[in-house]
Design a protein around this motif. Structure first.
Motif, mmCIF file in Angstrom:
data_model
loop_
_atom_site.group_PDB
_atom_site.id
_atom_site.type_symbol
_atom_site.label_atom_id
_atom_site.label_comp_id
_atom_site.label_asym_id
_atom_site.label_seq_id
_atom_site.Cartn_x
_atom_site.Cartn_y
_atom_site.Cartn_z
ATOM 1 N N VAL A 2 0.851 -1.183 0.000
ATOM 2 C CA VAL A 2 0.000 0.000 0.000
ATOM 3 C C VAL A 2 0.892 1.239 0.000
ATOM 4 C CG1 VAL A 2 -1.922 -1.133 1.199
ATOM 5 C CG2 VAL A 2 -0.177 0.043 2.515
ATOM 6 N N PRO A 3 0.380 2.329 -0.539
ATOM 7 C CA PRO A 3 1.154 3.583 -0.482
ATOM 8 C C PRO A 3 1.408 3.992 0.969
ATOM 9 C CG PRO A 3 -0.631 3.772 -2.070
ATOM 10 C CD PRO A 3 -0.847 2.483 -1.317
ATOM 11 N N ARG A 4 2.602 4.476 1.236
ATOM 12 C CA ARG A 4 3.000 4.872 2.587
ATOM 13 C C ARG A 4 2.039 5.891 3.186
ATOM 14 N NH1 ARG A 4 8.953 6.914 4.392
ATOM 15 N NH2 ARG A 4 9.401 4.758 3.952
ATOM 16 N N ASP A 5 1.575 6.853 2.378
ATOM 17 C CA ASP A 5 0.721 7.914 2.915
ATOM 18 C C ASP A 5 -0.681 7.438 3.282
ATOM 19 O OD1 ASP A 5 -0.259 7.610 0.350
ATOM 20 O OD2 ASP A 5 -0.017 9.703 -0.227
ATOM 21 N N THR A 6 -1.017 6.188 2.970
ATOM 22 C CA THR A 6 -2.322 5.657 3.360
ATOM 23 C C THR A 6 -2.272 4.986 4.729
ATOM 24 O OG1 THR A 6 -1.991 3.497 2.303
ATOM 25 C CG2 THR A 6 -2.960 5.254 0.946
ATOM 26 N N LEU A 7 -1.085 4.874 5.295
ATOM 27 C CA LEU A 7 -0.933 4.216 6.589
ATOM 28 C C LEU A 7 -0.977 5.230 7.719
ATOM 29 C CD1 LEU A 7 1.987 1.794 5.666
ATOM 30 C CD2 LEU A 7 -0.438 1.241 5.835
ATOM 31 N N ASP A 8 -1.637 4.863 8.785
ATOM 32 C CA ASP A 8 -1.704 5.705 9.970
ATOM 33 C C ASP A 8 -0.519 5.340 10.855
ATOM 34 O OD1 ASP A 8 -2.628 7.510 11.848
ATOM 35 O OD2 ASP A 8 -3.961 6.045 12.798
ATOM 36 N N CYS A 24 7.838 -2.289 -10.751
ATOM 37 C CA CYS A 24 6.876 -1.865 -11.772
ATOM 38 C C CYS A 24 5.550 -2.575 -11.519
ATOM 39 C CB CYS A 24 7.395 -2.207 -13.162
ATOM 40 S SG CYS A 24 8.909 -1.330 -13.577
ATOM 41 N N ALA A 25 4.479 -1.937 -11.965
ATOM 42 C CA ALA A 25 3.151 -2.540 -11.809
ATOM 43 C C ALA A 25 3.180 -3.973 -12.334
ATOM 44 C CB ALA A 25 2.109 -1.719 -12.550
ATOM 45 N N GLY A 26 2.708 -4.906 -11.518
ATOM 46 C CA GLY A 26 2.666 -6.315 -11.914
ATOM 47 C C GLY A 26 3.853 -7.139 -11.454
ATOM 48 N N GLY A 41 3.578 -10.195 -2.617
ATOM 49 C CA GLY A 41 2.458 -9.498 -3.229
ATOM 50 C C GLY A 41 2.823 -9.014 -4.624
ATOM 51 N N ILE A 42 1.873 -8.336 -5.230
ATOM 52 C CA ILE A 42 2.057 -7.798 -6.568
ATOM 53 C C ILE A 42 2.047 -6.282 -6.467
ATOM 54 C CG2 ILE A 42 1.087 -7.632 -8.899
ATOM 55 C CD1 ILE A 42 -0.243 -10.358 -8.356
ATOM 56 N N ALA A 43 3.032 -5.637 -7.074
ATOM 57 C CA ALA A 43 3.066 -4.176 -7.088
ATOM 58 C C ALA A 43 1.855 -3.676 -7.868
ATOM 59 C CB ALA A 43 4.357 -3.678 -7.723
ATOM 60 N N PRO A 44 0.979 -2.895 -7.213
ATOM 61 C CA PRO A 44 -0.231 -2.424 -7.887
ATOM 62 C C PRO A 44 0.047 -1.299 -8.887
ATOM 63 C CG PRO A 44 -0.142 -1.562 -5.668
ATOM 64 C CD PRO A 44 1.026 -2.485 -5.824
ATOM 65 N N GLU A 45 1.213 -0.658 -8.722
ATOM 66 C CA GLU A 45 1.605 0.433 -9.604
ATOM 67 C C GLU A 45 3.123 0.563 -9.541
ATOM 68 O OE1 GLU A 45 1.052 4.100 -6.454
ATOM 69 O OE2 GLU A 45 -0.714 3.393 -7.519
#
Length: 149
Positions: A2-8, A24-26, A41-45
């Motif tokens: 997940v993007p770092r800025d989405t974490l509390d 890279c995505a995928g 996991g898979i890089a979403p972007e």
């Protein structure tokens, strides 16, 4: 992932990315310190990941979704744990040279895609049924409360 800025969570204000790896995505990305727990996991972007991660770019038509599922299977996780190194369980690491030496029989990419899609469809169905169950439990609770009012 997940993007770092989405974490509390406070990362100490550091935006330093020296040593970080580009994904890279995928791409398949696994945590060397937690692969024995199925941390893949898979890089979403397109993104950067910590040096604690290994980035694997699919080649030859390989289907990332298939490999994530394969690498998270309980028997595979135990196999990956056996290839990990460390003095205690919480210090185990699966380094890329060891990971790369693990041999797997895998189906043709077309079959990988079919398997991944079928499992994703099953997951979606399971989620839908779980949501229905939750909805029905709330409904039942409401009916029971009405009975005793």
């Amino acid at each position: 992932m997940v993007p770092r800025d989405t974490l509390d969570r406070d990362f100490g204000g550091s935006a330093e990315i020296t040593g970080y790896r580009r994904a890279c995505a995928g791409d398949l990305v696994y945590n060397t310190m937690r692969m024995w727990q199925g941390a893949v996991g898979i890089a979403p972007e397109d993104c950067c990941v910590s040096p604690a991660y290994v980035v694997l770019a699919p080649k030859g038509g390989a289907v990332s979704e298939f490999f994530v599922r394969r690498l998270r299977e309980s028997t595979m996780v135990q196999h990956l744990k056996a290839w990990s190194h460390g003095l205690t369980e919480d210090r185990l690491r699966l380094y890329y040279p060891d990971f790369a030496s693990i041999r797997l029989q895998v189906p043709h990419p077309d079959e990988q895609r079919k398997i991944a899609d079928a499992l994703s469809a099953l997951d979606a169905k399971i989620s839908a049924v779980a949501a229905q169950i939750t909805h029905m439990e709330v409904f039942k609770k409401g009916l029971l409360q009405q009975m005793f009012v």
